[in-house]
Design a protein around this motif. Structure first.
Motif, PDB file in Angstrom:
ATOM      1  N   ILE A 175     -57.876 -62.764  12.202  1.00 46.11           N
ATOM      2  CA  ILE A 175     -57.518 -63.221  13.542  1.00 46.11           C
ATOM      3  C   ILE A 175     -56.020 -63.075  13.768  1.00 46.11           C
ATOM      4  O   ILE A 175     -55.573 -62.595  14.816  1.00 46.11           O
ATOM      5  N   ALA A 176     -55.217 -63.489  12.788  1.00 47.04           N
ATOM      6  CA  ALA A 176     -53.764 -63.376  12.930  1.00 47.04           C
ATOM      7  C   ALA A 176     -53.350 -61.914  13.076  1.00 47.04           C
ATOM      8  O   ALA A 176     -52.544 -61.561  13.956  1.00 47.04           O
ATOM      9  N   ASN A 177     -53.891 -61.041  12.240  1.00 50.80           N
ATOM     10  CA  ASN A 177     -53.533 -59.619  12.318  1.00 50.80           C
ATOM     11  C   ASN A 177     -53.948 -59.012  13.654  1.00 50.80           C
ATOM     12  O   ASN A 177     -53.214 -58.214  14.245  1.00 50.80           O
ATOM     13  N   THR A 178     -55.135 -59.368  14.129  1.00 55.11           N
ATOM     14  CA  THR A 178     -55.608 -58.822  15.402  1.00 55.11           C
ATOM     15  C   THR A 178     -54.776 -59.353  16.560  1.00 55.11           C
ATOM     16  O   THR A 178     -54.468 -58.619  17.509  1.00 55.11           O
ATOM     17  N   TYR A 179     -54.402 -60.611  16.500  1.00 53.59           N
ATOM     18  CA  TYR A 179     -53.544 -61.205  17.535  1.00 53.59           C
ATOM     19  C   TYR A 179     -52.207 -60.470  17.587  1.00 53.59           C
ATOM     20  O   TYR A 179     -51.727 -60.095  18.676  1.00 53.59           O
ATOM     21  N   ALA A 452     -47.578 -57.962   6.932  1.00 54.13           N
ATOM     22  CA  ALA A 452     -47.247 -58.110   5.514  1.00 54.13           C
ATOM     23  C   ALA A 452     -47.155 -59.583   5.138  1.00 54.13           C
ATOM     24  O   ALA A 452     -47.554 -59.992   4.041  1.00 54.13           O
ATOM     25  N   ALA A 453     -46.629 -60.400   6.062  1.00 56.83           N
ATOM     26  CA  ALA A 453     -46.568 -61.842   5.810  1.00 56.83           C
ATOM     27  C   ALA A 453     -47.975 -62.430   5.712  1.00 56.83           C
ATOM     28  O   ALA A 453     -48.255 -63.284   4.857  1.00 56.83           O
ATOM     29  N   VAL A 454     -48.878 -61.972   6.578  1.00 57.49           N
ATOM     30  CA  VAL A 454     -50.266 -62.443   6.523  1.00 57.49           C
ATOM     31  C   VAL A 454     -50.923 -62.004   5.213  1.00 57.49           C
ATOM     32  O   VAL A 454     -51.656 -62.775   4.582  1.00 57.49           O
ATOM     33  N   SER A 455     -50.663 -60.772   4.795  1.00 57.42           N
ATOM     34  CA  SER A 455     -51.213 -60.284   3.529  1.00 57.42           C
ATOM     35  C   SER A 455     -50.706 -61.115   2.358  1.00 57.42           C
ATOM     36  O   SER A 455     -51.446 -61.369   1.397  1.00 57.42           O
ATOM     37  N   MET A 456     -49.451 -61.542   2.432  1.00 53.28           N
ATOM     38  CA  MET A 456     -48.906 -62.402   1.388  1.00 53.28           C
ATOM     39  C   MET A 456     -49.667 -63.725   1.340  1.00 53.28           C
ATOM     40  O   MET A 456     -50.058 -64.208   0.269  1.00 53.28           O
ATOM     41  N   TYR A 457     -49.893 -64.310   2.503  1.00 53.87           N
ATOM     42  CA  TYR A 457     -50.629 -65.570   2.589  1.00 53.87           C
ATOM     43  C   TYR A 457     -52.020 -65.416   1.979  1.00 53.87           C
ATOM     44  O   TYR A 457     -52.474 -66.263   1.210  1.00 53.87           O
ATOM     45  N   ARG A 458     -52.677 -64.335   2.323  1.00 55.15           N
ATOM     46  CA  ARG A 458     -54.038 -64.109   1.817  1.00 55.15           C
ATOM     47  C   ARG A 458     -54.043 -63.833   0.315  1.00 55.15           C
ATOM     48  O   ARG A 458     -54.898 -64.326  -0.422  1.00 55.15           O
ATOM     49  N   ALA A 459     -53.080 -63.034  -0.154  1.00 61.69           N
ATOM     50  CA  ALA A 459     -53.030 -62.697  -1.583  1.00 61.69           C
ATOM     51  C   ALA A 459     -52.768 -63.925  -2.435  1.00 61.69           C
ATOM     52  O   ALA A 459     -53.256 -64.013  -3.569  1.00 61.69           O
ATOM     53  N   LEU A 460     -52.042 -64.895  -1.895  1.00 61.90           N
ATOM     54  CA  LEU A 460     -51.724 -66.106  -2.653  1.00 61.90           C
ATOM     55  C   LEU A 460     -52.825 -67.166  -2.544  1.00 61.90           C
ATOM     56  O   LEU A 460     -52.693 -68.250  -3.093  1.00 61.90           O
ATOM     57  N   GLY A 461     -53.890 -66.862  -1.856  1.00 60.39           N
ATOM     58  CA  GLY A 461     -55.008 -67.793  -1.765  1.00 60.39           C
ATOM     59  C   GLY A 461     -54.916 -68.751  -0.605  1.00 60.39           C
ATOM     60  O   GLY A 461     -55.674 -69.716  -0.543  1.00 60.39           O
ATOM     61  N   GLY A 462     -53.996 -68.514   0.322  1.00 59.63           N
ATOM     62  CA  GLY A 462     -53.909 -69.331   1.521  1.00 59.63           C
ATOM     63  C   GLY A 462     -53.282 -70.683   1.270  1.00 59.63           C
ATOM     64  O   GLY A 462     -52.730 -70.966   0.198  1.00 59.63           O
ATOM     65  N   GLY A 463     -53.387 -71.533   2.283  1.00 55.32           N
ATOM     66  CA  GLY A 463     -52.881 -72.891   2.159  1.00 55.32           C
ATOM     67  C   GLY A 463     -53.711 -73.672   1.152  1.00 55.32           C
ATOM     68  O   GLY A 463     -54.927 -73.518   1.079  1.00 55.32           O
ATOM     69  N   TRP A 464     -53.077 -74.500   0.386  1.00 66.27           N
ATOM     70  CA  TRP A 464     -53.786 -75.166  -0.702  1.00 66.27           C
ATOM     71  C   TRP A 464     -53.166 -76.520  -0.941  1.00 66.27           C
ATOM     72  O   TRP A 464     -51.954 -76.704  -0.829  1.00 66.27           O
ATOM     73  N   SER A 465     -53.987 -77.482  -1.271  1.00 66.19           N
ATOM     74  CA  SER A 465     -53.522 -78.836  -1.528  1.00 66.19           C
ATOM     75  C   SER A 465     -54.244 -79.370  -2.752  1.00 66.19           C
ATOM     76  O   SER A 465     -55.451 -79.167  -2.904  1.00 66.19           O
ATOM     77  N   GLN A 466     -53.520 -80.051  -3.637  1.00 68.77           N
ATOM     78  CA  GLN A 466     -54.125 -80.602  -4.859  1.00 68.77           C
ATOM     79  C   GLN A 466     -55.229 -81.592  -4.531  1.00 68.77           C
ATOM     80  O   GLN A 466     -56.225 -81.698  -5.244  1.00 68.77           O
TER      81      GLN A 466
END
Length: 467
Positions: A175-179, A452-466
């Protein structure tokens, strides 16, 4: 005697339950088959230990509209809804598999009427029979087959939940990339329209010079050709914008024409700041890598179940019934019967089918180890590629912004000199094409930087909380 038999069977049922509970085995560990690097090669020296992306990372782009779209997608995206349905199925299958660990109970009741015609006596007689019964059976899970099957189904449910997280991460990124693609196309259309205005202005100059005898018919034809080419490029860009907008609408669970975006371009968007953590922690962040590890656990349970099928199965059976003539007799003077039994079953010859199933299960686990190894290597490569792309697109954008500035100055000088008759039209046309190309390339580089910023977010597994 009936009571003692019932107590015996109940004790056997309870002991079978305890035995089956103790049958759960070790399905093998799912340790990483790849030694993670200590640091990311493409990361800045001070960024490896900084925090991972947060769940509200999208706010770093500075677009409230994007954040609102992502919120809508969580409620209406078809892929997310389908993933949720698959999770419900997996949970139901896990519950069904767990039911085999418990005894089965049944009940029955019957009522019948028998009429007898007394021959020669002219009379009829009848008898009413009533019966009621209960039964129970339980398979003793000595070899852990049922427990392993239940554990495998439970692991499958966990994998489905992780797959749902992967789908959510993919949908969010798409969605972010398409936007961003829609906004970049709007920028490209605007640049093309601005350059079309410049071409029309040059066309007026050429025609004026031609009327005054300072330009040739060839120059008029050349500028008219350039003007027409720029006009022809606009419909294609508008079609691309419509296609991207419709694709975004589908991702949001809307129909074509139901989406109206307020942003007019990429201007004003920022880049979220994020850390990249350490490579070893990536295995516990990305849902696809966690799912691959869980698949190994499920494969170990499948091996236990396949091996257990080689051994005999034991089933406890208990049944009791009451019978009497009539419903009142069933209460006052019933005839009671109780049965208890233990049955054993063992296949003596199956042509090697069960042994082959063990071999299949063991080979499947070997396959999953290699699949997990590839997934880890791919995950590390994704992060390194995204880190490199973020750095290189930033540098490319800076250089391209300077290229646009120089191209705009070149066009200004060429137009001025052409008006003064100090240069020919071909020089002006070349400057005009250079400016159009530089502006269009800058928009595409800005899009690549955001993606590229979105790809970074996706490659790192997205937002995450313990938590």
């Amino acid at each position: 005697m009936i009571v003692r038999s019932q107590h015996l069977i109940l004790s056997l049922l309870l002991s079978g339950t305890i035995l089956s509970g103790c049958a759960q085995g070790d399905y093998g560990h799912s340790a990483s088959p790849v030694t993670p690097p200590s640091v990311w090669q493409q990361a800045a020296a001070d960024s490896n230990a900084t925090p991972w992306p947060s769940a509200d990372w999208w706010g770093g782009f500075g677009s409230a509209e994007l954040v609102a779209l992502l919120s809508d997608a969580r409620k209406a995206n078809p892929d997310l809804a389908a993933a949720a349905a698959r999770l419900l199925q997996a949970d139901a299958r896990a519950r069904a598999a767990g039911a085999d660990l418990l005894p089965n109970f049944g009940a029955s009741a019957g009522l019948s009427r028998q009429e007898t015609d007394a021959a020669g006596a002219g009379g009829r007689s009848g008898r009413t029979n009533a019966s009621a019964g209960v039964s129970a059976s339980y398979e003793l899970d000595f070899w852990g087959a049922n427990r392993a099957a239940a554990d495998s189904a439970a692991v499958s449910a966990i994998i489905s939940r992780l797959d749902q997280e992967t789908v959510a991460l993919t949908v969010t990124s798409t969605i972010a990339n398409t936007y961003f693609q829609v906004l970049s196309l709007r920028d490209r259309i605007r640049s093309a329209e601005e350059n079309l205005g410049l071409a029309e202005r040059v066309m007026a100059v050429v025609e004026a010079r031609y009327r005054n005898g300072a330009a040739t018919a060839l120059e008029v034809a050349q500028q008219k050709t350039a003007l027409t080419s720029q006009q022809a490029a606009l419909p294609a860009l508008r079609q691309q914008e419509l296609s991207a907008t419709n694709a975004l609408a589908v991702l949001l669970g809307r129909g074509p024409g139901d989406l109206s975006l307020g942003a007019t371009g990429l201007g004003g968007l920022g880049l979220p700041a994020t850390g990249v953590g350490t490579p070893a922690d990536l295995l516990e962040r990305r849902p696809d890598l966690k799912a691959a590890a869980r698949q190994l656990e499920g494969a170990g349970a499948d091996i236990v179940a396949a091996r257990a099928a080689l051994y005999p199965s034991a089933t406890l059976n208990l049944s009791g019934s009451l019978a009497a003539g009539g419903l009142s007799g069933l209460v006052n003077a019933p005839t009671a019967v109780a049965n208890a039994g233990l049955s054993l079953a063992q296949s003596l010859f199956d042509g090697g089918r069960r042994s082959a199933q063990v071999d299949v299960a063991e080979a499947r686990r070997v396959e999953l180890v290699e699949t997990y190894r590839k997934a880890i290597l791919t995950g590390f490569a994704d992060v390194e590629t995204a880190l490199s792309a973020a750095r290189n697109t930033e540098r490319q954008r800076q250089l391209q912004e300077e290229a646009v500035r120089l191209a705009r100055e070149l066009f200004r000088l060429a137009e001025t000199r052409y008006r003064e008759g100090a240069t020919d039209l071909l020089t002006l046309l070349d400057a005009q094409r250079s400016l159009l190309s530089a502006q269009d390339q800058l928009t595409q580089v800005r899009l690549a930087e955001l993606q590229a910023a979105v790809s970074m977010y996706r490659a790192l597994g997205g937002g995450w909380s313990q938590s």
